[in-house]
Design a protein around this motif. Structure first.
Motif, PDB file in Angstrom:
ATOM      1  N   ALA A  13      -6.042   5.920   2.904  1.00  0.00           N
ATOM      2  CA  ALA A  13      -4.767   5.730   2.205  1.00  0.00           C
ATOM      3  C   ALA A  13      -5.025   5.739   0.704  1.00  0.00           C
ATOM      4  O   ALA A  13      -5.540   4.769   0.145  1.00  0.00           O
ATOM      5  N   ASP A  14      -4.704   6.857   0.052  1.00  0.00           N
ATOM      6  CA  ASP A  14      -4.907   7.010  -1.387  1.00  0.00           C
ATOM      7  C   ASP A  14      -3.980   8.112  -1.862  1.00  0.00           C
ATOM      8  O   ASP A  14      -3.835   9.130  -1.181  1.00  0.00           O
ATOM      9  N   ASP A  15      -3.361   7.927  -3.024  1.00  0.00           N
ATOM     10  CA  ASP A  15      -2.394   8.923  -3.470  1.00  0.00           C
ATOM     11  C   ASP A  15      -3.033  10.119  -4.174  1.00  0.00           C
ATOM     12  O   ASP A  15      -2.332  11.051  -4.566  1.00  0.00           O
ATOM     13  N   GLY A  44      -6.916  10.341   9.997  1.00  0.00           N
ATOM     14  CA  GLY A  44      -5.668  10.615   9.301  1.00  0.00           C
ATOM     15  C   GLY A  44      -5.755  10.259   7.836  1.00  0.00           C
ATOM     16  O   GLY A  44      -6.689   9.579   7.399  1.00  0.00           O
ATOM     17  N   GLU A  45      -4.773  10.731   7.064  1.00  0.00           N
ATOM     18  CA  GLU A  45      -4.711  10.471   5.635  1.00  0.00           C
ATOM     19  C   GLU A  45      -3.275  10.138   5.245  1.00  0.00           C
ATOM     20  O   GLU A  45      -2.334  10.660   5.839  1.00  0.00           O
ATOM     21  N   ALA A  46      -3.129   9.259   4.257  1.00  0.00           N
ATOM     22  CA  ALA A  46      -1.804   8.853   3.782  1.00  0.00           C
ATOM     23  C   ALA A  46      -1.824   8.794   2.267  1.00  0.00           C
ATOM     24  O   ALA A  46      -2.806   8.372   1.664  1.00  0.00           O
ATOM     25  N   ALA A  47      -0.729   9.230   1.649  1.00  0.00           N
ATOM     26  CA  ALA A  47      -0.629   9.238   0.192  1.00  0.00           C
ATOM     27  C   ALA A  47       0.191   8.082  -0.358  1.00  0.00           C
ATOM     28  O   ALA A  47       0.251   7.875  -1.568  1.00  0.00           O
ATOM     29  N   THR A  48       0.835   7.317   0.530  1.00  0.00           N
ATOM     30  CA  THR A  48       1.638   6.163   0.120  1.00  0.00           C
ATOM     31  C   THR A  48       1.400   5.012   1.083  1.00  0.00           C
ATOM     32  O   THR A  48       0.906   5.203   2.198  1.00  0.00           O
ATOM     33  N   MET A  96      -0.409   2.805  -5.414  1.00  0.00           N
ATOM     34  CA  MET A  96       0.212   3.975  -4.799  1.00  0.00           C
ATOM     35  C   MET A  96       1.710   3.917  -5.040  1.00  0.00           C
ATOM     36  O   MET A  96       2.274   2.829  -5.227  1.00  0.00           O
ATOM     37  N   PRO A  97       2.381   5.064  -5.065  1.00  0.00           N
ATOM     38  CA  PRO A  97       3.829   5.058  -5.321  1.00  0.00           C
ATOM     39  C   PRO A  97       4.603   4.406  -4.186  1.00  0.00           C
ATOM     40  O   PRO A  97       4.188   4.434  -3.032  1.00  0.00           O
ATOM     41  N   GLY A  98       5.727   3.811  -4.529  1.00  0.00           N
ATOM     42  CA  GLY A  98       6.545   3.153  -3.510  1.00  0.00           C
ATOM     43  C   GLY A  98       5.882   1.863  -3.062  1.00  0.00           C
ATOM     44  O   GLY A  98       5.628   0.961  -3.859  1.00  0.00           O
ATOM     45  N   THR A 100       1.044  -4.562  -0.431  1.00  0.00           N
ATOM     46  CA  THR A 100       2.199  -4.702   0.468  1.00  0.00           C
ATOM     47  C   THR A 100       1.936  -3.994   1.790  1.00  0.00           C
ATOM     48  O   THR A 100       2.261  -4.516   2.869  1.00  0.00           O
ATOM     49  N   ALA A 101       1.337  -2.811   1.716  1.00  0.00           N
ATOM     50  CA  ALA A 101       1.025  -2.062   2.939  1.00  0.00           C
ATOM     51  C   ALA A 101       0.005  -2.808   3.792  1.00  0.00           C
ATOM     52  O   ALA A 101       0.107  -2.822   5.028  1.00  0.00           O
TER      53      ALA A 101
END
Length: 219
Positions: free
Chosen positions: A14-16, A38-42, A64-66, A71-72
């Motif tokens: 998880a990295d933007d 998997g990969e996540a940008a937010t 990260m945006p949002g 929080t995540a």
């Protein structure tokens, strides 16, 4: 998405920044017991990917945006308590570390961590152990040992207490019979010792570490 044969530890990135994700994926792919699923940008995407991919470990950036990483992390731990979150960031302030740990992160690494240390940290996190960068570990240990005053001098403590009471630099200078330039110098030293960037963060950190009370007086 990148996978390898016979995975034992499933990792979600998880990295933007795509370049960072590519580098991490390439690094982890050299290990036969680690695989990137998997990969996540937010942060929101990390939460969704965790639900659908069931990783063992999430490598989580903070900024990260949002939905941010802290929080995540809290959301993932609440919905999927079996998943371990390992923070990987460039930020090592007391406030960032405390927030991440309070959110449920089992580890906190800086992005200058070497490949061997990172891979071992992922394995440690998967086992439920704590994985901390040396500088982060030193700060955590110092806090646990009661090093709450952060080495503030008596004068710095007076300045910080005045800031907590809402006084301006000019008011502090007049009350302590100092020049405003000297007050500013004391504040810079306070910021450095508390590892913060501004007045508000300094007061927040001091309250959280028991250096001053809510009324601004030293503890």
């Amino acid at each position: 998405m990148r996978t390898s044969a016979g995975p034992t530890i499933r990792v979600l990135l998880a990295d933007d920044h795509p370049v960072v994700r590519d580098g991490l994926a390439a690094m982890l792919s050299t290990q036969p017991d680690l695989t990137v699923v998997g990969e996540a940008a937010t942060g929101a995407e990390a939460l969704r990917q965790t639900a659908s991919l069931a990783p063992d470990v999430v490598l989580m950036d903070l900024q990260m945006p949002g939905m941010d990483g802290t929080t995540a992390t809290a959301a993932i731990r609440a919905a999927h308590p079996e998943v371990r979150v390992l923070v990987l960031t460039t930020y090592d302030t007391d406030a960032d570390i405390t927030a991440a740990v309070d959110a449920g992160a089992v580890g906190y690494l800086l992005k200058d961590t070497g490949r061997h240390e990172l891979c071992e940290a992922v394995r440690t996190a998967a086992r439920g152990g704590a994985a901390l960068s040396p500088t982060v570990a030193a700060k955590v240990l110092a806090h646990m040992r009661g090093d709450r005053g952060a080495g503030l001098s008596g004068r710095e403590l007076e300045v910080l207490s005045a800031v907590a009471r809402g006084q301006s630099n000019k008011q502090i200078a007049r009350a302590l019979r100092l020049s405003e330039a000297t007050v500013k110098t004391h504040l810079l030293h306070i910021y450095a010792k508390l590892d913060v960037r501004d007045r508000t963060a300094a007061v927040t950190a001091a309250l959280g570490r028991g250096i001053i009370r809510m009324d601004g007086k030293p503890c």
